[in-house]
Write a protein that holds these residues in place. Structure first.
Motif, PDB file in Angstrom:
ATOM      1  N   THR A  59       0.093  -0.944  -9.731  1.00 51.37           N
ATOM      2  CA  THR A  59      -0.511  -0.929  -8.397  1.00 51.37           C
ATOM      3  C   THR A  59      -2.034  -1.009  -8.402  1.00 51.37           C
ATOM      4  OG1 THR A  59      -0.561   1.493  -8.440  1.00 51.37           O
ATOM      5  CG2 THR A  59       1.387   0.452  -7.494  1.00 51.37           C
ATOM      6  N   ARG A  82      12.552  -1.173   4.015  1.00 48.22           N
ATOM      7  CA  ARG A  82      11.453  -1.088   3.038  1.00 48.22           C
ATOM      8  C   ARG A  82      10.133  -0.806   3.742  1.00 48.22           C
ATOM      9  NH1 ARG A  82      14.488  -5.176   0.300  1.00 48.22           N
ATOM     10  NH2 ARG A  82      13.376  -6.848   1.369  1.00 48.22           N
ATOM     11  N   ASP A  83       9.917  -1.466   4.891  1.00 47.15           N
ATOM     12  CA  ASP A  83       8.672  -1.243   5.639  1.00 47.15           C
ATOM     13  C   ASP A  83       8.597   0.197   6.158  1.00 47.15           C
ATOM     14  OD1 ASP A  83       7.995  -3.865   5.212  1.00 47.15           O
ATOM     15  OD2 ASP A  83       8.679  -4.575   7.170  1.00 47.15           O
ATOM     16  N   TYR A 107       7.912   2.591   3.300  1.00 45.71           N
ATOM     17  CA  TYR A 107       6.501   2.499   2.902  1.00 45.71           C
ATOM     18  C   TYR A 107       5.618   3.278   3.884  1.00 45.71           C
ATOM     19  CZ  TYR A 107       1.978   0.438   1.746  1.00 45.71           C
ATOM     20  OH  TYR A 107       0.658   0.262   1.391  1.00 45.71           O
ATOM     21  N   GLU A 108       5.884   3.097   5.176  1.00 44.68           N
ATOM     22  CA  GLU A 108       5.063   3.759   6.194  1.00 44.68           C
ATOM     23  C   GLU A 108       5.255   5.277   6.156  1.00 44.68           C
ATOM     24  OE1 GLU A 108       4.623   3.933  11.095  1.00 44.68           O
ATOM     25  OE2 GLU A 108       5.956   2.469  10.146  1.00 44.68           O
ATOM     26  N   SER A 136       6.487   7.132   3.729  1.00 39.86           N
ATOM     27  CA  SER A 136       6.031   7.684   2.447  1.00 39.86           C
ATOM     28  C   SER A 136       4.540   7.964   2.478  1.00 39.86           C
ATOM     29  CB  SER A 136       6.350   6.707   1.300  1.00 39.86           C
ATOM     30  OG  SER A 136       7.729   6.541   1.129  1.00 39.86           O
ATOM     31  N   GLU A 146       9.966   6.701  -5.710  1.00 41.78           N
ATOM     32  CA  GLU A 146      10.751   5.552  -5.262  1.00 41.78           C
ATOM     33  C   GLU A 146      12.032   5.471  -6.071  1.00 41.78           C
ATOM     34  OE1 GLU A 146      10.704   0.683  -5.614  1.00 41.78           O
ATOM     35  OE2 GLU A 146       8.958   1.850  -6.210  1.00 41.78           O
TER      36      GLU A 146
END
Length: 600
Positions: A6, A352-353, A356-357, A359, A427
């Motif tokens: 990352t 997934r979006d 992500y948000e 998290s 994850e």
């Protein structure tokens, strides 16, 4: 490792081949593209991006980019070109650009290229470069011929049969009925204290970003689904797709146990549950896509007969056992199928979006000093509490804890944390989680007085195994002395308390014979024997003794030989091409900046 995946990419070259340079930014983008392309399959195999990195996906991406650059340099060095006529022929013969009658459809071509996010000029430029690489690689691969001696040796290895006299001795036969005196029992207890240790139990609280908790946040309107279907109408041509029931195992002993249950008539789901494994459904598998991850698994999936258990298939992930439950033939996809698949893809993308948000919000709250409960409240999610759970997800009653998420990394993470510590957001398959350990009950060894009955039972089990071992060694000795199988069979039954479970047979088998009741380890050992030699095998339930009686030379029809030759030629060509690509890398001074790869 996660930092590497990352961290901010550099524009400096990490791979150099001749005058072609590839930056770390491009490498990271290609790695993430590779992982994303296989994300659906990796998710179903419980493999995260970090798992993919550890398993060598990054090295595969590096090798692919380096080989591609080497092919491009070779094409330049050899002054290779792609005539426009060849480019036109490649486009017009691509099934993706043809209508149902097999004719090139320019409208379909424009829509398909646009769906890839490319202009026609960029697509044709990339295709020309691919054709140049094909010229280079084909000049190597098409010249490959597998030596006849190697083909013959491979035929002998694959199709040779062995005939062995087999005696199977169940360990439960002739059970020890008497109990030991206290002195013997106490000695056995002291020598085997670890057997009687109680599990470590943990009580913990968790915020789970998984299917049921995320459902209120994930909704796809009919309008969105319909628009996606309309956009895809011109690209309905589909390859053959298969759905399979699948279990992945990392312990080969569990493989043997599951296969034994299946031979007894159990379903794959029942057999897997008995060994505390979960059967997952791998849906709509595309052979071309799964071959890029694991060719051996792809071949097994797409050669398996419908509704037949196949395996074990060994791969980089472990051992796979599977059953094909649905086959969709290649052709033009129905609108109904396309709609269902598109809806699933949209939901997966939206999930997934959302993960992500949420998290990010949870991590920000915890890093800002919020408790687990306060962080959950800020994103309107529940905190779930699980009490007294062991490493296998069982409670003190040895039953599976209700509502425990089926996430491989979940329990692994829990038993690495200290009490009172909140984990980082982790994850995993189907989402993410953050957990806090509330209490730990350490493992302990009870006193002999408290578990005397269990110790007696364990002593009897040990004595039964030792008795069966001695009997197996006696059978092996008599086989080595050329005693006839029927005489051994009579002798074994004479000394056995339960003769119904002892079997003596003459069996013919091949390597990798998954239909045989014998373990794969034992079959491998038998193929290492000469005629007249014996071997003894031990599993959790039986001892097996075998004497090799004869070797049957391969007898194979012509079609099988042709398939074998094609398979070997492909593998041989891949090996030769790998060596050629490495040679091209040396010729054009391939440099991989390992310091950048290992950097902070």
């Amino acid at each position: 490792m996660a930092d590497y995946i990352t961290r901010q990419p550099s524009e400096r070259p990490v791979i150099v081949v001749g005058n072609i340079t590839i930056s770390l930014k491009v490498l990271q983008e290609e790695f993430h593209r590779d992982v994303t392309r296989f994300q659906a399959i990796l998710d179903q195999l419980s493999v995260t991006a970090e798992d993919a990195y550890r398993m060598g996906f990054m090295q595969q991406t590096i090798k692919r980019l380096a080989a591609t650059a080497a092919m491009d340099m070779a094409a330049r060095a050899y002054s290779l070109t792609v005539p426009d006529e060849l480019l036109v022929r490649a486009v017009s013969r691509n099934p993706a650009f043809q209508d149902t009658a097999g004719r090139f459809d320019r409208t379909l071509f424009r829509h398909t290229v646009a769906a890839q996010g490319k202009s026609e000029d960029v697509y044709l430029r990339d295709l020309r470069q691919q054709l140049l690489r094909v010229q280079v690689s084909d000049s190597v691969i098409n010249a490959v011929t597998v030596p006849a001696t190697l083909l013959e040796r491979f035929k002998q290895h694959r199709y040779e049969k062995r005939v062995a006299e087999i005696v199977i001795l169940p360990i439960t036969e002739a059970p020890v009925l008497h109990s030991p005196d206290y002195t013997i029992l106490e000695k056995f207890y002291r020598e085997n204290t670890t057997i009687f240790a109680t599990p470590e139990y943990r009580t913990f609280s968790a915020i789970l970003l998984t299917g049921s908790t995320l459902a209120p946040f994930v909704s796809i309107t009919e309008e969105v689904i319909q628009k996606a279907c309309d956009d895809a109408r011109l690209t309905l041509r589909m390859p053959e797709m298969r759905t399979v029931e699948h279990v992945l195992l990392t312990n080969h002993a569990h493989v043997e146990t599951i296969l034994r249950f299946i031979r007894q008539g159990w379903s794959l789901v029942q057999a897997a549950r008995e060994t505390m494994h979960q059967v997952t459904s791998l849906r709509y598998l595309n052979r071309a896509e799964i071959e890029k991850i694991e060719p051996t698994l792809a071949k097994a999936v797409f050669t398996a007969a419908m509704d037949t258990v196949k395996g074990p298939i060994q791969s980089a992930f472990g051992w796979h056992i599977l059953r094909v439950v649905d086959i969709i033939p290649a052709g033009v996809a129905s609108l109904g199928f396309m709609r269902d698949q598109i809806k699933e893809e949209l939901i997966a993308e939206k999930t997934r979006d959302v993960v992500y948000e949420l998290s990010g919000k949870i991590e920000d709250a915890i890093n800002g000093g919020a408790s687990l409960e306060e962080a959950a409240q800020q994103v309107d999610l529940p905190v779930q509490v699980f009490t007294s759970v062991d490493r296998f997800g069982l409670g003190k009653d040895r039953q599976t804890i209700a509502n425990l998420p089926l996430i491989r990394a979940f329990l692994q993470k829990i038993f690495k944390l200290q009490t009172g510590i909140i984990s980082v957001m982790t994850e995993s398959k189907n989402g993410s989680f953050v957990v806090r350990i509330d209490a730990t009950i350490p493992s302990m060894i009870p006193s002999l007085q408290d578990i005397q009955k269990d110790v007696v039972n364990q002593w009897k089990i040990t004595q039964n195994r030792e008795s069966a071992r001695q009997k197996a060694e006696g059978v092996a000795e008599r086989l080595r002395n050329s005693i006839l199988l029927r005489d051994i069979n009579d002798n074994v039954h004479t000394h056995a308390a339960d003769t119904s479970s002892t079997t003596s047979v003459l069996q013919t088998f091949v390597r990798n014979d998954i239909d045989s009741p014998l373990s794969t380890t034992f079959i491998t050992r038998l193929f290492g024997l000469t005629v007249g030699e014996t071997a003894v095998d031990e599993t959790a339930e039986v001892f097996t003794v075998g004497r090799l009686q004869s070797i049957i030379a391969p007898s194979v029809d012509e079609s099988a030989i042709v398939n074998m030759k094609q398979e070997m030629t492909r593998q041989y060509a891949e090996d030769i091409f790998t060596q050629f690509a490495a040679a091209m890398g040396r010729e054009f001074n391939l440099i991989i900046n390992q310091r950048m790869l290992d950097g902070p």
